[in-house]
Design a protein around this motif. Structure first.
Motif, PDB file in Angstrom:
ATOM      1  N   ILE A  41      41.255  58.016  37.216  1.00  0.00           N
ATOM      2  CA  ILE A  41      41.255  56.601  36.862  1.00  0.00           C
ATOM      3  C   ILE A  41      40.897  55.752  38.063  1.00  0.00           C
ATOM      4  O   ILE A  41      40.183  54.766  37.961  1.00  0.00           O
ATOM      5  CB  ILE A  41      42.642  56.191  36.331  1.00  0.00           C
ATOM      6  N   LEU A  42      41.390  56.177  39.239  1.00  0.00           N
ATOM      7  CA  LEU A  42      41.190  55.331  40.403  1.00  0.00           C
ATOM      8  C   LEU A  42      39.805  55.440  40.992  1.00  0.00           C
ATOM      9  O   LEU A  42      39.407  54.604  41.790  1.00  0.00           O
ATOM     10  CB  LEU A  42      42.221  55.687  41.478  1.00  0.00           C
ATOM     11  N   LEU A  46      34.742  49.299  40.173  1.00  0.00           N
ATOM     12  CA  LEU A  46      35.175  48.052  39.539  1.00  0.00           C
ATOM     13  C   LEU A  46      33.964  47.293  39.025  1.00  0.00           C
ATOM     14  O   LEU A  46      33.010  47.068  39.753  1.00  0.00           O
ATOM     15  CB  LEU A  46      35.901  47.185  40.557  1.00  0.00           C
TER      16      LEU A  46
ATOM     17  N   LEU B  21      42.022  44.840  38.467  1.00  0.00           N
ATOM     18  CA  LEU B  21      42.546  45.743  39.490  1.00  0.00           C
ATOM     19  C   LEU B  21      43.961  46.166  39.161  1.00  0.00           C
ATOM     20  O   LEU B  21      44.320  47.341  39.171  1.00  0.00           O
ATOM     21  CB  LEU B  21      42.511  45.006  40.833  1.00  0.00           C
ATOM     22  N   ASN B  24      44.195  48.594  36.210  1.00  0.00           N
ATOM     23  CA  ASN B  24      43.852  49.956  36.579  1.00  0.00           C
ATOM     24  C   ASN B  24      44.987  50.636  37.301  1.00  0.00           C
ATOM     25  O   ASN B  24      45.331  51.786  37.035  1.00  0.00           O
ATOM     26  CB  ASN B  24      42.629  49.954  37.507  1.00  0.00           C
ATOM     27  N   LEU B  25      45.576  49.884  38.240  1.00  0.00           N
ATOM     28  CA  LEU B  25      46.659  50.446  39.039  1.00  0.00           C
ATOM     29  C   LEU B  25      47.826  50.865  38.172  1.00  0.00           C
ATOM     30  O   LEU B  25      48.335  51.992  38.270  1.00  0.00           O
ATOM     31  CB  LEU B  25      47.100  49.375  40.037  1.00  0.00           C
ATOM     32  N   LYS B  27      47.913  51.445  35.002  1.00  0.00           N
ATOM     33  CA  LYS B  27      47.559  52.539  34.095  1.00  0.00           C
ATOM     34  C   LYS B  27      47.581  53.865  34.831  1.00  0.00           C
ATOM     35  O   LYS B  27      48.122  54.858  34.342  1.00  0.00           O
ATOM     36  CB  LYS B  27      46.162  52.264  33.554  1.00  0.00           C
TER      37      LYS B  27
END
Lengths: 102, 100
Positions: A41-42, A46, B21, B24-25, B27
């Motif tokens: 996921i990371l 972006l 951001l 996402n973090l 999740k």
């Protein structure tokens, strides 16, 4: 037969060694057991700013005369509708609101 | 360019960009198998508290000229109807009616 098994064991050991070396050289993250990890996921890039820039800037906003004219047209149209009795209803009197409050 | 649908879609896009951001973090953290489960629940909570309009799935690619939600090509950002109209005026340089 046992030589076949030995061969496959050796081959898998070699492959594991190679992947480990590759990860060490290039800085990859290994997951040999295949468990769920955060990395997937990371590592996504972006793309929020590309999404936010979908609508382009309207040049008409820079010209005050054009904006004033548009605003006048909108207000006159609204007036005409109100004269005919077709303007927007008061707050709490629309179809949905009436149903909800009943 | 018609305003109303444009405005709400734009708002969703702005929110999605703003919270991306964080989203996402949270999740990522809730799916981590190594964290204790109460921390995972905490992050899951935080994820659910984020505003609904801040997902990317809520933003719809609308035509920038007519706000048409369907048949919008991402490359052009408008619909083929608009393309055809403006191409007949000659707005797109080098675009001719195909004939071969």
């Amino acid at each position: 037969m046992s030589s076949g098994r030995l061969k496959s064991m050796l081959a898998s050991a070699v492959i594991a060694g190679v992947t480990e070396a590759r990860a060490r050289i290039f800085g990859h993250i290994l997951n040999p057991t295949g468990q769920k990890s955060l990395h997937k996921i990371l590592r996504k890039k972006l793309f929020g700013d590309k999404v936010a820039e979908w609508y382009p800037y309207d040049i008409k906003k820079d010209d005050k005369l054009v904006m004033a004219r548009k605003e006048e047209e909108r207000l006159s149209k609204l007036e005409m509708l109100k004269r005919r009795g077709k303007g927007p209803p008061k707050k709490g009197q629309g179809r949905r609101a009436v149903k909800r409050n009943k | 360019m018609p305003e109303n649908r444009n405005i709400s879609d734009n708002m969703r896009r702005m929110l999605a960009e703003k919270y991306e951001l964080r989203r996402n973090l949270y999740k990522a953290l809730c799916r981590d198998p190594e964290l204790p489960s109460d921390m995972r629940e905490q992050h899951r909570n935080k994820l659910s508290k984020l505003p609904r309009s801040s997902t990317f799935t809520r933003a719809r690619n609308q035509c920038i000229f007519t706000d048409r939600p369907r048949a919008v090509y991402e490359f052009f950002r408008f619909s083929p109807i608009v393309f055809r109209e403006l191409a007949s005026w000659g707005a797109w340089t080098g675009v001719k009616k195909a004939c071969w």
